[in-house]
Design an enzyme around this catalytic site. Structure first.
Site, PDB file in Angstrom:
ATOM      1  N   GLU A 177      -6.112  -2.341  -2.649  1.00  0.00           N
ATOM      2  CA  GLU A 177      -4.859  -2.669  -3.344  1.00  0.00           C
ATOM      3  C   GLU A 177      -4.241  -3.982  -2.877  1.00  0.00           C
ATOM      4  O   GLU A 177      -3.151  -3.994  -2.286  1.00  0.00           O
ATOM      5  CB  GLU A 177      -3.854  -1.523  -3.189  1.00  0.00           C
ATOM      6  CG  GLU A 177      -4.331  -0.218  -3.801  1.00  0.00           C
ATOM      7  CD  GLU A 177      -3.390   0.951  -3.543  1.00  0.00           C
ATOM      8  OE1 GLU A 177      -2.424   0.807  -2.769  1.00  0.00           O
ATOM      9  OE2 GLU A 177      -3.625   2.030  -4.094  1.00  0.00           O
ATOM     10  N   GLU A 372      -8.558   6.535  -5.379  1.00  0.00           N
ATOM     11  CA  GLU A 372      -7.363   7.265  -4.929  1.00  0.00           C
ATOM     12  C   GLU A 372      -6.683   7.872  -6.140  1.00  0.00           C
ATOM     13  O   GLU A 372      -6.521   7.207  -7.169  1.00  0.00           O
ATOM     14  CB  GLU A 372      -6.330   6.344  -4.251  1.00  0.00           C
ATOM     15  CG  GLU A 372      -6.707   5.846  -2.900  1.00  0.00           C
ATOM     16  CD  GLU A 372      -5.610   4.989  -2.268  1.00  0.00           C
ATOM     17  OE1 GLU A 372      -4.421   5.132  -2.647  1.00  0.00           O
ATOM     18  OE2 GLU A 372      -5.958   4.170  -1.404  1.00  0.00           O
TER      19      GLU A 372
END
Ligand code: IFM
Length: 469
Positions: A177, A372
């Site tokens: 991320e 995720e």
């Protein structure tokens, strides 16, 4: 994929069966679970510094002890095996590997060596992320991600880890991320290193991508046997109304959340509209010849992390100086109708399905993984020793069904990782937000598998889930 009510190896019929060899995983990150911040020569990271500063993290929490996974990793691998996980995504802490003076700390690497061996012995595929936000403080002091050299240092670090683990890690994520690292860390300062400078955030975007490029080259040069990937925040951005203003707001946010990473990685160029939207902040002259070719090196897989969709509008009279999206101060974010998680995040599995379909439709993507997906709820262990986390179980069930819908529609999805294996240090929220399949009592470090964890284990054993009602 079999049709309805296909027979599983356990003999129980399953409506939504996932492909054979699908990776059923759970994910964690070093600073969120390991603790032991001074063990075996670990150097300080930006998250040690940030969380020690008053007012930065809820409750003054830090990752100093976290879930003590560093000392309990064998037991945690046993728990993964008990759940039946076939893959585990963890991160390597750069400050365990790089000494505070730039050398290599073999003692720090030895921890990951043991972890990888233990995973393989339990028949669990190790998936290693090289950067999940814990930049060595010494590199931040030299300029951090606003400084081009940090990308080169990352390449050197990737080479060191690859030399030690490259024969056994089954998939690599260079970065996790980068949107959060850049925009939350350098743009609005709610994450380490806590800088508030939108132009710096855009420089950080580029240097993080450059780090991915150097890291990819280093992993391949080292001959790693696992595929190379990275994990992006995957967002489905929708206009609130079908008006030109709201559609423009959605385009702008999609640009700054998704395409600012996807386009350089998969098309070798930053999107023209993103360059135009940010022109008042930077001329992007930090992008040098050759950078984009390095960044666009072939990926073996693309990992996306999905939690909620973004519903946006441009009401024309709004100005949010604290937005993490540079130049998008006029855009307003709305919850989608319905319940939210303890993070206040909307629950909308169609956002996951649409994200996977969109990636497949708009880009020439390699195989996809959901690296995720999960939800925080205020779980408690009841006197009978159970955690009845029905809301998380339902969240996971619906998102797995949405992932299955995407596969049925032709998406090449190879795996799914629940965030998270364990309750852990949720960054600026501290220990208040619990995402785990396994509850952690932070006082005793006792682990309790939640009902959602047991349910996930059954889904793994069945190779799928039933259609949620
Ligand atoms: O805990 C984080 C993780 O570190 C990165 N992705 C989102 C999770 C939940 O906020």
């Amino acid at each position: 994929m079999a049709g309805p009510a296909a027979q599983t190896s356990t003999g129980t019929p399953v409506e939504l069966r996932f492909p054979k060899n699908f990776w059923w995983g759970a994910a964690t990150a070093a600073y969120q679970i390991e603790g032991a911040v001074r063990a075996a020569g670990r150097a300080p990271s930006i998250w040690d510094t940030f969380s020690a500063a008053p007012g930065r993290v809820a409750g003054g929490d830090t990752g100093e002890h976290a879930t003590d996974h560093y000392h309990r990793h064998r037991h945690d691998v046993d728990l993964m095996a008990e759940l039946g996980l076939t893959a585990y995504r963890f991160s390597v802490a750069w400050p365990r590997v790089r000494t505070g003076t730039g050398g290599v700390n073999q003692a720090g690497l030895a921890f990951y060596d043991r972890l990888v061996d233990d995973l393989l012995a339990a028949d669990i595929q190790p998936v290693a992320t090289l950067y999940h936000w814990d930049l060595p403080q010494e590199l931040e002091d030299a300029g951090g991600w606003t400084h081009r050299d940090t990308a080169a240092r990352f390449g050197e670090y990737a080479a060191v880890v690859a030399a030690r683990l490259g024969d056994r890690v089954r998939m690599w994520n260079t970065l996790n991320e980068p949107w959060c690292s850049a925009f939350l860390g350098y743009g609005i300062g709610v994450h380490a290193p806590g800088r508030r400078d939108q132009a710096a955030a855009l420089r950080a975007v580029h240097h993080l991508l450059l780090a991915h490029g150097h890291g990819t080259a280093a992993l391949r040069a080292a001959g790693v046997t696992g595929g190379v990937s990275l994990a992006l925040n995957g967002g489905t951005v929708r206009p609130r109304r079908d008006t030109p203003a709201d559609r423009a707001a959605a385009r702008r946010i999609d640009g700054l959340l998704n395409r600012i990473f996807l386009d350089p990685l998969l098309r070798g160029a930053y999107p023209a509209d993103v360059l135009a939207d940010t022109a008042a902040l930077t001329d992007w002259s930090f992008v040098r010849d050759g950078d984009l070719a390095l960044i666009a090196a072939r990926l073996d897989a693309l990992c996306v992390n999905y939690y909620q969709p973004d519903l946006v509008s441009d009401p024309g009279d709004h100005h949010d100086p604290g937005t993490p999206y540079p130049g998008a101060e006029g855009v307003r974010f709305h919850p989608t109708p319905g319940p939210v998680t303890a993070m206040g995040w909307s629950i909308d599995p169609t956002g996951l399905r649409d994200l996977l379909l969109r990636l497949t439709r708009d880009y020439d993507v390699p195989p996809l993984y959901v690296a995720e997906n999960g939800a925080a709820y205020p779980d408690e262990v009841t006197p009978d020793g159970r955690v009845r986390d029905v809301e998380r179980l339902d969240y996971l069930h619906r998102h797995l069904a949405a992932a299955h819908d995407a596969i049925t529609a032709g998406v090449d999805l190879r795996g799914y990782f629940v965030w998270s294996l364990l309750d852990n240090f949720e960054w600026a929220y501290g220990y208040d937000k619990r995402f785990g399949l396994i509850h952690v009592d932070y006082r005793t470090q006792r682990r309790t598998v939640k009902d959602s964890g047991r349910w996930y284990g059954r889904a793994i054993a069945r190779g799928g889930v039933d259609r949620p009602r």
